[in-house]
Design a protein around this motif. Sequence first.
Motif, PDB file in Angstrom:
ATOM      1  N   GLY A  44       0.790  -1.223   0.000  1.00 28.35           N
ATOM      2  CA  GLY A  44       0.000   0.000   0.000  1.00 28.35           C
ATOM      3  C   GLY A  44       0.819   1.267   0.000  1.00 28.35           C
ATOM      4  N   VAL A  45       1.995   1.228  -0.646  1.00 27.35           N
ATOM      5  CA  VAL A  45       2.832   2.420  -0.747  1.00 27.35           C
ATOM      6  C   VAL A  45       3.215   2.618  -2.214  1.00 27.35           C
ATOM      7  N   ALA A  46       3.780   3.774  -2.522  1.00 25.57           N
ATOM      8  CA  ALA A  46       4.217   4.052  -3.886  1.00 25.57           C
ATOM      9  C   ALA A  46       5.524   3.317  -4.175  1.00 25.57           C
ATOM     10  N   PRO A  47       5.752   2.892  -5.417  1.00 27.70           N
ATOM     11  CA  PRO A  47       7.017   2.231  -5.758  1.00 27.70           C
ATOM     12  C   PRO A  47       8.213   3.141  -5.475  1.00 27.70           C
ATOM     13  N   LYS A  48       9.290   2.553  -5.001  1.00 25.63           N
ATOM     14  CA  LYS A  48      10.534   3.270  -4.700  1.00 25.63           C
ATOM     15  C   LYS A  48      10.326   4.414  -3.713  1.00 25.63           C
ATOM     16  N   SER A  49       9.350   4.242  -2.825  1.00 29.00           N
ATOM     17  CA  SER A  49       9.063   5.294  -1.851  1.00 29.00           C
ATOM     18  C   SER A  49       9.737   5.051  -0.518  1.00 29.00           C
ATOM     19  N   GLY A  50      10.499   3.976  -0.406  1.00 31.93           N
ATOM     20  CA  GLY A  50      11.165   3.650   0.847  1.00 31.93           C
ATOM     21  C   GLY A  50      11.835   2.299   0.763  1.00 31.93           C
ATOM     22  N   VAL A  51      12.186   1.764   1.926  1.00 34.23           N
ATOM     23  CA  VAL A  51      12.849   0.465   2.030  1.00 34.23           C
ATOM     24  C   VAL A  51      12.055  -0.382   3.021  1.00 34.23           C
ATOM     25  N   VAL A  52      11.699  -1.602   2.630  1.00 41.70           N
ATOM     26  CA  VAL A  52      10.863  -2.444   3.478  1.00 41.70           C
ATOM     27  C   VAL A  52      11.723  -3.328   4.376  1.00 41.70           C
ATOM     28  N   VAL A  53      11.291  -3.468   5.616  1.00 43.90           N
ATOM     29  CA  VAL A  53      11.966  -4.318   6.604  1.00 43.90           C
ATOM     30  C   VAL A  53      11.442  -5.740   6.467  1.00 43.90           C
ATOM     31  N   THR A  54      12.355  -6.693   6.254  1.00 43.87           N
ATOM     32  CA  THR A  54      11.953  -8.090   6.101  1.00 43.87           C
ATOM     33  C   THR A  54      12.258  -8.935   7.323  1.00 43.87           C
ATOM     34  N   ASN A  55      13.078  -8.413   8.233  1.00 41.13           N
ATOM     35  CA  ASN A  55      13.362  -9.145   9.474  1.00 41.13           C
ATOM     36  C   ASN A  55      13.954  -8.176  10.483  1.00 41.13           C
ATOM     37  N   VAL A  56      13.570  -8.330  11.727  1.00 42.43           N
ATOM     38  CA  VAL A  56      14.125  -7.541  12.824  1.00 42.43           C
ATOM     39  C   VAL A  56      14.826  -8.504  13.773  1.00 42.43           C
ATOM     40  N   PHE A  57      16.129  -8.364  13.905  1.00 44.71           N
ATOM     41  CA  PHE A  57      16.890  -9.268  14.762  1.00 44.71           C
ATOM     42  C   PHE A  57      16.706  -8.882  16.228  1.00 44.71           C
ATOM     43  N   PRO A  58      16.572  -9.890  17.093  1.00 46.27           N
ATOM     44  CA  PRO A  58      16.350  -9.602  18.513  1.00 46.27           C
ATOM     45  C   PRO A  58      17.569  -8.961  19.164  1.00 46.27           C
ATOM     46  N   LYS A  59      17.293  -8.180  20.196  1.00 48.21           N
ATOM     47  CA  LYS A  59      18.322  -7.540  21.017  1.00 48.21           C
ATOM     48  C   LYS A  59      19.228  -6.620  20.183  1.00 48.21           C
ATOM     49  N   VAL A  71       6.080   3.599   7.309  1.00 48.99           N
ATOM     50  CA  VAL A  71       4.684   3.349   6.969  1.00 48.99           C
ATOM     51  C   VAL A  71       4.378   1.925   7.392  1.00 48.99           C
ATOM     52  N   ARG A  72       3.422   1.774   8.294  1.00 53.54           N
ATOM     53  CA  ARG A  72       3.039   0.464   8.820  1.00 53.54           C
ATOM     54  C   ARG A  72       1.548   0.251   8.581  1.00 53.54           C
ATOM     55  N   ASP A  73       1.228  -0.758   7.798  1.00 49.98           N
ATOM     56  CA  ASP A  73      -0.162  -1.059   7.458  1.00 49.98           C
ATOM     57  C   ASP A  73      -0.875   0.163   6.883  1.00 49.98           C
ATOM     58  N   GLY A  74      -0.162   0.909   6.055  1.00 47.85           N
ATOM     59  CA  GLY A  74      -0.749   2.060   5.383  1.00 47.85           C
ATOM     60  C   GLY A  74      -0.770   3.335   6.203  1.00 47.85           C
TER      61      GLY A  74
END
Length: 521
Positions: A335-350, A396-399
Amino acid sequence: MNRPLSKRSKLRAALLAAPLTVAATGALIAAAPATHVKTETPAASAPVLRSESIGVANALSDAFRDVATHVLPSVVAIENRPDTSWQSAKQPIPDSGQSLEKENPFKGTPFEDMFRNHEFGRRGGNAPGQMTPRQAPRSQAGIGSGVIIDSAGIVLTNNHVVEGGGTVIIKTQDGREFTATEVLTDPQTDIAVVKFEGDSSLVAAKIGDSEAMEVGDWVVALGQPFGLESTVTAGIVSAKNRGIGITDRENFIQTDAAINPGNSGGPLVNLRGEVIGINTAISSRGGGNNGVGFAVPSNLAHWVSDQLVHHGQVKRSYLGVSIQPVNYELSTQLGVAPKSGVVVTNVFPKTPAAKTGLKTGDVIVNFGGIHVTTPQQLQLAVERSPLGNTLTVDVVRDGKSIELTYEPEAAPNQFGASTQSTEKSDGVKMQSLGLEISELSADVAKQLGMESQTGVVITRVQEGSAAAESGLKPGMVIVQVNRHDVSSPGEFEKQIAEDSDGSVLLLVRTTQGSRFVVVQN
């Protein structure tokens, strides 16, 4: 009885008589000894040049001249003289009977490297005719360029110009030579700082703002190509934020200003005479310039040089996430525009990312006030974050747009380093996608190097299927389907069955990282 001539007969008689008249006239002209016949013809006039056009051209020429005059005193030649007192075991001295490769006829001249077979790229040679970005070669062994940034004795150049040890000699425009007292390098950006005992008579170049440069802006490249002194070439900025795969940290400025062998380490400047890049690489089929050159942006090079001068090494901050760019297919799912940011695919603990509150699927659009559209931009922005400061992160989280707070921490050594292995096993076939999945048991997770991971593992991928076209491979672990966590084949099938728009958003993970994949169902 003479009959009057018709009009046609008169015309015919005139045509028959004409050659005689011309011949007779010609004879008379030839016989006249001092007669000169001048034929009046209109003179051809040259096109009128508009004074405005000449003024613009002269103004540009004056700008190039001023830049050369202003910056050239700061440009130096750098020679790396290796220690030849020790014979390398990899290069044994041949005996007199050993056959040798045919010697380069240009050996010892500035053109030696132009006629030598090069190995292109970082990971091996190229196929014939293939053009590959690579570091601009030095014109002779151990010779490159640099630019003085402090008259006290600091030169900015490329790491590959001074690497390998040996004695580094700095040659200034006025013919003086200085021996380096210290050489500090950062291979991750291919930037190096050379220190020597300078004096107030040296001229230091001014560092400009590379972020202010735009595609189409004029730039001038200066250096010592082919061992020649004081060479200047001009062109424009062709592109920005280029990653070409020759260093670990890349955000190159691309230019068509000629960057030839020996230009490595020399400055790329704007028309104000400010350094906006350090010439680093060329894209070439034969070792020379093909109109595609790359320079490390001055903002990055200046930050690295400050770190090297003050700390002796580069201290980088880190975030602790896996990221990927937002392409068109992914943007429709998030739900964002193309090339409008960088998406997080994993968050490492600690990690700082976990403490910041980042979540998988967040799209980072601004980091510390810097707009980011590529993983390289975000990585460099994070690494340059000063320790002890607090920065804002816009995502941007869930739009919905939210603001988070990030406190930088020093990057640990070898963060994220791992190895990958895969193993096949029987599982549930998903015909619509063209893949087979299986439960991620503890044993399988251990074999894959992801003991703490939950999800389902891909065991087989059908050739030519939608899954194969999306880049899915056996051994990948699927942890989310359409932003919902899955931990069993049953949950996976349930989420697939609920899909209604014909495409499925999968979050897959390997030991190399995480990424979102869109598969047409």
